[in-house]
Design a protein around this motif. Sequence first.
Motif, PDB file in Angstrom:
ATOM      1  N   CYS A 373       0.131  -7.239  -9.742  1.00 49.26           N
ATOM      2  CA  CYS A 373       0.913  -6.540  -8.926  1.00 49.26           C
ATOM      3  C   CYS A 373       0.701  -5.324  -9.115  1.00 49.26           C
ATOM      4  O   CYS A 373       0.385  -4.506  -7.804  1.00 49.26           O
ATOM      5  N   GLN A 374       0.533  -4.754  -9.650  1.00 48.35           N
ATOM      6  CA  GLN A 374       0.559  -2.768 -10.441  1.00 48.35           C
ATOM      7  C   GLN A 374      -0.722  -2.672  -9.926  1.00 48.35           C
ATOM      8  O   GLN A 374      -0.873  -1.122  -9.300  1.00 48.35           O
ATOM      9  N   THR A 375      -1.840  -3.426 -10.306  1.00 46.49           N
ATOM     10  CA  THR A 375      -2.996  -2.879  -9.256  1.00 46.49           C
ATOM     11  C   THR A 375      -3.306  -2.733  -8.353  1.00 46.49           C
ATOM     12  O   THR A 375      -3.643  -2.033  -7.491  1.00 46.49           O
ATOM     13  N   ILE A 376      -2.998  -4.097  -7.439  1.00 46.55           N
ATOM     14  CA  ILE A 376      -2.823  -4.069  -6.042  1.00 46.55           C
ATOM     15  C   ILE A 376      -2.325  -3.000  -5.291  1.00 46.55           C
ATOM     16  O   ILE A 376      -2.458  -2.184  -4.897  1.00 46.55           O
ATOM     17  N   PHE A 377      -1.025  -2.667  -5.761  1.00 41.50           N
ATOM     18  CA  PHE A 377      -0.353  -1.572  -5.388  1.00 41.50           C
ATOM     19  C   PHE A 377      -0.535  -0.126  -5.974  1.00 41.50           C
ATOM     20  O   PHE A 377      -0.730   0.601  -4.980  1.00 41.50           O
ATOM     21  N   MET A 378      -1.479  -0.309  -6.575  1.00 39.76           N
ATOM     22  CA  MET A 378      -2.075   1.320  -6.407  1.00 39.76           C
ATOM     23  C   MET A 378      -3.884   1.360  -6.147  1.00 39.76           C
ATOM     24  O   MET A 378      -3.259   2.768  -5.313  1.00 39.76           O
ATOM     25  N   LEU A 379      -3.867   0.843  -5.592  1.00 34.20           N
ATOM     26  CA  LEU A 379      -5.752   0.496  -4.897  1.00 34.20           C
ATOM     27  C   LEU A 379      -4.598   0.921  -3.271  1.00 34.20           C
ATOM     28  O   LEU A 379      -5.400   1.003  -2.770  1.00 34.20           O
TER      29      LEU A 379
END
Length: 520
Positions: A373-379
Amino acid sequence: MTATAVDGVQEDGGKRNGTEGGEKPTKSGRFHCRALPRRYLVSLLAFLGFWNVYALRVNLSVAIVAMTTPHSVEVEDENGTLVREVRQDFDWDLPTRGLLLSSFFYGYICTQLLGGWLATRTGGGARLFCIGIGVTAILTLVTPPIANASLPGLFVIRIVEGLFEGVTYPSIHAVWSHWAPPLERSRLATIAFSGSFVGTVVSMPVSSLLADTLGWESIFYIFGVIALAWCLLWWMIVKEEPQLDKNITQEELEYIKNSLGPQSSGTRPPWKKIITSMPVWAIVISHFCENWGFYTLLTQLPTFVKDTLGFDLGKAGFLSALPYLAMAIILQISGHLADYMRSQHVSAGGTRESAIFSTTGVRKVFNCTAFLCQTIFMLLAAHIPSAAGAVTCLTLAVGLGGFAWSGFSVNHLDIAPQYASVLMGFGNTFATLPGIISPALTGYIVRNKEASQWKNVFYIAGGLYLIGSVFYGVFASGVLQPWAKEEEPADKKNMGNNGRRDTPAEHFCFSNQVVVDERL
């Protein structure tokens, strides 16, 4: 004798062990909570301790904006007339600011292993935890005059602060190895760790207000005094081990001792086996990846919000605190949820019970899901053009990391409880590298304050979250490792809780009843 449970009351020969330490059965057969157990008092005070740890650590992130921002002041000219003049306290460029913000971690990385070793050798980390914060508080109080005197002196003072704060995380794991029953580890640890993020939430906007109203120097004076007051409280109340606490009830003491089983202190860590253990490296890699995104935003978010999104210093402090408010809230949820999932059992025939969720499964689900989830929102934050959208994505990217802390951050206690402080020190040594590299790297990437340059910063953080998720999902374990097993004395091998587990009523009333024997 077979034990049965009716309406939350455990019946075993007409008696229950440990009901008086945290709750008492009423006539209706239900429980009501009494005095807060000492282990939860320790956790709450540790929460305040980590509040101070991060308040002292991040104050410069906001103060440095005020220290380097031009501002107008009224001065008298040669004729005695009041005129407004633009001044700048410190003319530091972005690379210098990045190096200054990362200098704390030069010292911090050096005492991780030392802190873990000291906590293990001394049999507990409570005093070491307090000393680390206390000395940092004193150094914080002398920061303003040092900063005004010399830039190299400010670098030195931040490095020394890092040296003393470096012992805090390893030493608190030594505290939990004595105070935290197995099925309350996530709960107690996340209560304490959430203080880090609440400290960030409070200190960032308060630091902005202090800088605007009383000047940037007041940031260091006020937070330094608060930290010293906490040190006095901790030193008076918290003991290294439960049996040294004169105010703990006998029921709670027996519950903790029986849950943890026999313990040894001062044993030499099996370094070769630790270094070659993949479950250990799964924790280390995850901690590194989580800290990269965390430290990137911790040190650079006020600058990003002010320079790129166009908010003034006061709003920058408040908006920069939102991600850590989200993480503090999610940490409380994740810790209780993780322990609840681990406590669920089903009948396996006869008097046997089988866990629905293994410790390994719970740790992986929380850690890997959070990282993805952190990967998605950081991108997403790298591509959303609006200020509101970027702040929302960054808030979620950091906040959802609270679930990961119920994975890797307490995993040391699962795989090797007696070496937990050493493992935390070992892992945090690597996890400190982002604090050194990320601010400096960001300072060199973002030279012109352009949104396109910040995209590269977010790409790097998102990519590392993804790597951490994959590595932890493949190699992590929640099982006591062979190199961490100890031979129990013959008269202790049959001790335990006879297969008993907490009822929901007991779980949420901080029961002192011994739960299913899961010494993992």
